[in-house]
Write a protein that holds these residues in place. Structure first.
Motif: not given
Length: 161
Positions: A145-150
């Motif tokens: 979803x275009x989200x980088x792993x935190x």
């Protein structure tokens, strides 16, 4: 320019197994972390990845190597005039663009790739070929979803399920 240890570790992981063999690399790394003499095990893999088994298995003190390596990897490609390609790996709705071996060499650098080749036991050409295939897939999987792993824990779940 010297590459960060995080980037080198991530590249080594991608070169040795890639995502199509992530179960095999996970087993190999578990073996390394369970063996007190991890370096030198499994040929070049143990020597190169040393404590990466602890990282993959989420042991304390391993830090955010995967997430740091991911950011360094993207920065390497973006800083080398391949911003559009790198962004395609993380942008929802944009087809993931592939890489050529020449683009990998240009972004990562011959010295780093030569060192990885020696450490993994892969020929230079095979290493660059694998990375050209595995990097776009890896970044795409690591950024759902275009989200980088935190955290590295979240990155491990993306990589190994």
């Amino acid at each position: 320019m010297a590459k960060s240890p995080s980037l080198v570790a991530l590249l080594g992981l991608l070169a040795v197994a890639g995502f199509q063999h992530r179960d095999k690399i996970q087993d190999a790394l578990k073996g390394l972390s369970n063996n007190s003499g991890g370096a030198g095990q499994s040929g070049g893999l143990g020597g190169m990845l040393g404590g990466l088994g602890d990282l993959i298995n989420g042991k304390p003190g391993s830090g955010n190597v995967l997430t740091g390596g991911l950011n360094d990897l993207l920065d390497s490609f973006r800083g080398n005039g391949q911003k559009e390609t790198a962004d395609s790996w993380t942008t929802v709705g944009v087809p993931t663009k592939g890489l050529t071996p020449q683009e990998v060499e240009s972004a990562i650098g011959r010295d780093t790739l030569t060192e990885l080749s020696q450490s993994t036991g892969l020929s230079y050409d095979e290493l660059v070929k694998r990375l050209s295939t595995n990097i776009p897939d890896a970044v795409d999987r690591l950024t759902p979803e275009g989200r980088f792993p935190a955290t590295d824990d979240e990155a491990r779940r993306s990589l190994f399920g």
